[in-house]
Scaffold this motif. Structure first.
Motif, PDB file in Angstrom:
ATOM      1  N   HIS A 258     -17.095  -4.857   4.991  1.00  0.00           N
ATOM      2  CA  HIS A 258     -15.918  -4.274   4.335  1.00  0.00           C
ATOM      3  C   HIS A 258     -15.347  -5.202   3.267  1.00  0.00           C
ATOM      4  CE1 HIS A 258     -12.958  -6.816   6.553  1.00  0.00           C
ATOM      5  NE2 HIS A 258     -13.932  -6.857   7.448  1.00  0.00           N
ATOM      6  N   SER A 368     -11.231   3.945   6.269  1.00  0.00           N
ATOM      7  CA  SER A 368      -9.943   3.446   5.788  1.00  0.00           C
ATOM      8  C   SER A 368      -8.787   4.031   6.585  1.00  0.00           C
ATOM      9  CB  SER A 368      -9.768   3.774   4.300  1.00  0.00           C
ATOM     10  OG  SER A 368     -10.747   3.138   3.527  1.00  0.00           O
ATOM     11  N   ALA A 371      -8.583   3.019  10.373  1.00  0.00           N
ATOM     12  CA  ALA A 371      -8.004   1.685  10.572  1.00  0.00           C
ATOM     13  C   ALA A 371      -6.504   1.686  10.309  1.00  0.00           C
ATOM     14  CB  ALA A 371      -8.706   0.679   9.655  1.00  0.00           C
ATOM     15  N   LEU A 375      -3.524   0.992  13.051  1.00  0.00           N
ATOM     16  CA  LEU A 375      -2.677  -0.194  12.882  1.00  0.00           C
ATOM     17  C   LEU A 375      -1.197   0.178  12.809  1.00  0.00           C
ATOM     18  CD1 LEU A 375      -4.857  -2.227  10.355  1.00  0.00           C
ATOM     19  CD2 LEU A 375      -4.278  -2.910  12.686  1.00  0.00           C
ATOM     20  N   CYS A 405      -4.723  -7.112  14.914  1.00  0.00           N
ATOM     21  CA  CYS A 405      -5.198  -6.360  13.741  1.00  0.00           C
ATOM     22  C   CYS A 405      -6.715  -6.222  13.762  1.00  0.00           C
ATOM     23  CB  CYS A 405      -4.759  -7.056  12.452  1.00  0.00           C
ATOM     24  SG  CYS A 405      -3.026  -6.809  12.028  1.00  0.00           S
ATOM     25  N   SER A 406      -7.417  -7.324  13.998  1.00  0.00           N
ATOM     26  CA  SER A 406      -8.879  -7.291  14.000  1.00  0.00           C
ATOM     27  C   SER A 406      -9.402  -6.397  15.118  1.00  0.00           C
ATOM     28  CB  SER A 406      -9.438  -8.708  14.161  1.00  0.00           C
ATOM     29  OG  SER A 406      -9.109  -9.494  13.044  1.00  0.00           O
ATOM     30  N   ALA A 409      -8.389  -2.548  14.377  1.00  0.00           N
ATOM     31  CA  ALA A 409      -9.165  -1.983  13.262  1.00  0.00           C
ATOM     32  C   ALA A 409     -10.632  -1.808  13.650  1.00  0.00           C
ATOM     33  CB  ALA A 409      -9.037  -2.878  12.031  1.00  0.00           C
ATOM     34  N   SER A 410     -11.201  -2.788  14.364  1.00  0.00           N
ATOM     35  CA  SER A 410     -12.604  -2.690  14.783  1.00  0.00           C
ATOM     36  C   SER A 410     -12.794  -1.552  15.773  1.00  0.00           C
ATOM     37  CB  SER A 410     -13.062  -4.009  15.408  1.00  0.00           C
ATOM     38  OG  SER A 410     -12.975  -5.070  14.482  1.00  0.00           O
ATOM     39  N   THR A 413     -12.399   1.986  13.991  1.00  0.00           N
ATOM     40  CA  THR A 413     -13.475   2.361  13.062  1.00  0.00           C
ATOM     41  C   THR A 413     -14.843   2.427  13.733  1.00  0.00           C
ATOM     42  OG1 THR A 413     -13.729   0.031  12.405  1.00  0.00           O
ATOM     43  CG2 THR A 413     -12.267   1.403  11.060  1.00  0.00           C
TER      44      THR A 413
END
Length: 680
Positions: A258, A368, A371, A375, A405-406, A409-410, A413
C-alpha cells in the motif's frame, strides 16, 4: 428492536451510500444489461413516493424508511446503468497489425523495461473499417526521451480488443478498459516517431505537469540510484514502473504494497503536514491570527496545494478518491464541522458512487473504505477512554494507537486482499507497525521538503536522507518477507462471500447499540466458507493460447509451460497452488500420452485431450469427455457436454472443469460475464 431503531435514528444517514452501493452491486451482478428507461422510471417513481410520503403527516416512519431504502437501491442501479451508457466507446472487433497508426499521446507511464502510452485522437485510416477506438493503450520496451504528452505520434503497432478473463470469474480487464474508454490494447514495434507537437491549452496544461515530473525524475537520478531512486520517483511523481521485481515481491510479501500506491495514506499525510504547517506559521503572526480565521484559511489553502500534489503524481484513481476524502474533511473544517467522522466518510463515499459508480468493484475503493470505516468506528469508541496526562503515558498511548491502527486496518482489509490477490501477508502488521509511523514522521516530510528545495538547487539535503530512509524500508521489507510461513494463500472464492463479510463488517461499524454484535455472524460464516479451501477447479482450458492445465493436489500441470506465462501466473494465483510443472510429470497410472492425444483418468471418468484430428475416431469411442483446442467432427458429439472443442473455446472463452466422482461441472467465461456492454 424498537429501542435499537430509536437509538440509531441519528445515524441513519450513514447508511445512504450503503444502499446505493447495494444497488450498484446488483447492477454488476446481472447477467444482462437492464433497460435504462425501465430502471429510470422505477427510480423516479420511488423518489416521488418518498417526497409525497414525507409531506403526509400520517405516514408511518418505518414504511417511509422502507420506501427510501428501495429508492436508494433503485438509484444505485440507475446510476450504474446511466454511467455505462455515458462511457460507451468504440471497441476493436479483432486484432490488427503490425501497421502504422497516428494519434496524440494522452499519458506516458514508465515501466520496467520501457514505457506505456495512452493514445487518443486516432486516425481512422489505420483501422480497416473497424470502429475507431477513443483511446488505445500501447506498451513499448524502449524508453524514449523527447516524446511528451500532447505530441502527435506515428508508430508501428499491433492492437487487439481488450481481453476477457483468462479464467471464469477472474479479473475482467475488458470491463476495466470499458470504463476507461480504452477500445484496444497492444504493443509498439520499434520507436515512436513524433509527427508534430500539440499546442492546445489542455495539452499545454498536461505538458506543464509532465515536464515538471520529468525534471523531478532528472533531479532524483542525479543523487540516487537503484531501488532507492525508483521509490523516490514513486513518492515524488507517482511513477512506479521502474522498481525491480525482487523489491516489489518483498514489499508485497511484507504487507507494505500500500506504500507504493499513492492513495489515502500519502494524501492524508500530505494534507495533514501542510495544514498544520500553514496554521503554525499563521499562528506565529499574532496580528494575523487575532483578526482572521486561520484554521479555515489553512484548510482552503491545503485543498489547493493538495490538488497540485495530485496533478504532480499523475492523478491516479486511488489518489483522486483520497483527495476527495481529504476535500470533504477540509470542507468540514471550513463549515465548523468535525473533520473526521463516520458522516464525513459516508458523504465522501456517496459522492464517489454518484460520480463513478464503477469504483465500487475496484480493489482500491474497497480497501480504502474498509480501512477508513473500521478505523473511524474503533476510534469513536477509543475517544471515550480516559487519556493519560504524563509524558510517558502519552508516549505509551501513541504506541498503543499505532498498534491499534495497524491491527484494525489489516483486519478490515484482509477479506478484500484475499479476494483480489488470493494471498495475505501474515506478518504485515509487524512491518506496518514500523513502516506507517516511519512514513508519516520521516518519508513524507522529506518528500515535501524536496519539493521546496528542488527549485533552489538544494535537493541534495533532502534527497540523500530520503535515499537512506528508503534503503531502511527496503531492508525491512526484505527481512519480513524472508520469514518462513509468511503468506496465507486461498483459492479464488465467489464474490457472494465477499458481499457477506462486507455487510457484516459495515453492520459492526455503523451500528452503535448492542445489536451491532449481530454483524459478527456473517463474518464468522465468511471465515468458515473461505476455510473450506478448494473451490473444485480441476481442469482449465484457454483456447486463445492453447493452454491446458490439470490441478492435482497442490500443483498445476500444464501442457505448455513456456507459453502464455501471464495466463499460467493467473491460474496459479487463482488456484493457490505452490508450483507449475509439465503435465508429462503426472503419474503414468492416471496420465499417458502419444503423438495424437493424452488420456487422463479420474476415479470414474476418462478424459481425452486430443492433440490432432487423427485421434477422434478412437478416443470418441473410449473417452467419457473429449477436450481439444482443434475442431471436432460432428459425429463425435454423442451426448451433452461430451466434447469441448475449438468452437466452444472461441465462443465461450476459457473453461474450467470441476470433477466430483462421476459428475463434471463445466463453467465458462461467457456464462460468468454475461451479455454486458464490455463483453460484446
Amino acid at each position: 428492536m424498537e429501542a435499537a431503531f430509536e437509538h440509531e435514528r441519528t445515524r441513519l444517514l450513514n447508511w445512504l451510500p450503503v444502499f446505493v452501493a447495494l444497488g450498484i452491486a446488483f447492477y454488476f451482478s446481472l447477467p444482462y444489461e437492464p433497460n435504462i428507461y425501465l430502471v429510470s422510471a422505477i427510480s423516479l417513481t420511488l423518489w416521488i413516493c418518498v417526497v409525497l410520503g414525507r409531506n403526509l403527516r400520517n405516514t408511518n416512519a418505518k414504511i417511509w424508511l422502507g420506501i427510501v431504502t428501495l429508492t436508494l437501491l433503485s438509484s444505485g442501479v440507475s446510476l450504474a446503468t446511466v454511467r455505462s451508457l455515458i462511457v460507451q466507446a468504440p471497441v476493436l472487433n479483432y486484432e490488427i497489425g503490425p501497421r502504422f497508426l497516428e494519434g496524440s499521446i494522452l499519458s506516458i507511464e514508465p515501466l520496467s523495461p520501457g514505457q506505456r502510452y495512452i493514445i487518443g485522437n486516432l486516425d481512422a485510416r489505420g483501422f480497416n473499417n473497424q470502429p475507431t477506438p477513443k483511446y488505445i493503450r500501447l506498451r513499448s520496451n524502449i524508453r524514449q526521451n523527447g516524446i511528451e504528452v500532447g505530441d502527435k505520434i506515428r508508430a508501428r503497432v499491433v492492437v487487439k480488443p481488450p481481453t476477457q478473463p483468462v479464467i471464469p470469474s477472474g479479473f475482467n480487464f475488458a470491463r476495466y478498459a470499458y470504463y476507461k474508454q480504452i477500445g484496444g490494447v497492444g504493443y509498439i514495434w520499434g520507436k515512436v516517431e513524433r509527427v508534430e507537437a500539440d499546442i492546445n491549452a489542455a495539452s499545454q496544461f498536461n505538458l506543464f505537469w509532465n515536464d515538471l515530473r520529468n525534471k523531478l525524475v532528472s533531479k532524483i537520478s542525479n543523487h540516487l540510484e537503484g531501488d532507492e531512486r525508483a521509490l523516490a520517483i514513486t513518492f515524488l511523481t507517482g511513477q512506479k514502473g521502474s522498481i525491480s521485481r525482487k523489491a516489489k515481491d518483498n514489499i508485497r510479501k511484507s504487507g507494505l504494497a500500500h506504500l507504493l500506491a499513492i492513495s489515502g495514506l500519502h494524501m492524508g499525510l500530505v494534507a495533514g503536514i501542510i495544514f498544520f504547517s500553514l496554521r503554525l506559521v499563521m499562528a506565529s503572526i499574532s496580528s494575523f491570527a487575532l483578526n482572521y480565521p486561520i484554521k479555515k484559511i489553512s484548510a482552503v489553502l491545503t485543498l489547493f496545494i493538495c490538488y497540485g500534489y495530485l496533478e504532480l503524481i499523475g492523478m491516479p484513481l486511488s489518489a483522486q478518491r483520497a483527495y476527495m476524502m481529504a476535500g470533504v474533511s477540509l470542507l468540514a473544517i471550513v463549515l465548523d464541522r468535525q473533520a473526521i467522522s463516520m458522516r464525513t466518510v459516508s458523504v465522501a463515499a456517496l459522492v464517489l458512487l454518484i460520480l463513478t459508480p464503477e469504483v465500487l468493484i475496484s480493489a482500491s475503493f474497497q480497501l480504502s473504505f474498509a480501512a477508513v470505516i473500521a478505523l473511524v468506528a474503533v476510534f469513536e469508541y477509543y475517544d471515550q477512554r480516559e487519556r493519560s496526562k504524563s509524558f510517558m503515558g502519552r508516549v505509551l498511548a501513541g504506541l498503543k494507537v499505532t498498534i491499534i491502527c495497524s491491527f484494525v486496518a489489516s483486519l478490515a482489509t484482509a477479506p478484500f486482499v484475499l479476494y483480489h490477490f488470493h494471498s495475505l501477508p501474515l506478518y504485515g502488521i509487524l512491518a506496518n507497525l514500523f513502516a506507517v509511523p516511519f512514513t508519516g514522521l520521516v518519508l513524507m516530510p522529506l518528500v515535501l521538503l524536496s519539493y521546496l528545495l528542488i527549485p533552489f538547487g538544494l535537493e541534495a539535503f533532502s534527497l540523500i536522507p530520503l535515499g537512506w530512509a528508503f534503503d531502511l524500508l527496503l531492508w525491512l521489507s526484505k527481512s519480513v518477507a524472508s520469514i518462513p510461513m509468511g503468506q496465507m494463500t486461498v483459492s479464488a472464492f465467489p464474490v457472494i462471500f465477499l458481499a457477506l463479510v462486507s455487510i457484516g463488517g459495515i453492520w459492526l461499524c455503523l451500528i452503535k447499540s448492542r445489536i451491532r454484535l449481530l454483524g459478527g455472524i456473517p463474518v464468522v460464516v465468511f471465515i468458515l466458507l473461505v476455510g473450506l479451501g478448494d473451490r473444485g477447479r480441476d481442469i482449465l482450458i484457454d483456447g486463445k493460447t492453447g493452454l491446458i492445465a490439470i490441478k492435482r493436489d497442490n500443483e498445476l500441470y500444464l501442457n505448455l509451460t513456456k507459453r502464455s506465462r501471464f495466463t499460467a501466473k493467473v491460474w496459479k494465483q487463482d488456484l493457490a497452488v505452490t508450483s507449475i510443472r509439465d503435465w508429462h510429470e503426472l503419474p503414468e497410472v492416471i496420465f499417458r500420452c502419444d503423438a495424437r492425444a493424452c488420456l487422463y483418468k479420474t476415479e470414474d471418468k476418462t478424459i481425452s485431450f486430443v492433440l490432432n484430428g487423427t485421434a477422434f475416431y478412437e478416443d470418441c469411442l473410449r473417452a467419457d469427455y473429449i477436450i481439444t483446442t482443434v475442431k471436432s467432427p460432428s459425429w463425435c458429439r454423442g451426448k451433452e457436454n461430451l466434447v469441448l472443442d475449438y468452437w466452444d473455446l472461441r465462443k465461450k472463452g476459457a473453461h474450467s472443469l470441476a470433477i466430483s466422482g462421476s459428475n463434471i461441472e463445466i463453467v465458462n467465461v461467457r456464462a460468468t460475464v454475461g451479455d454486458r456492454p464490455w463483453a460484446r
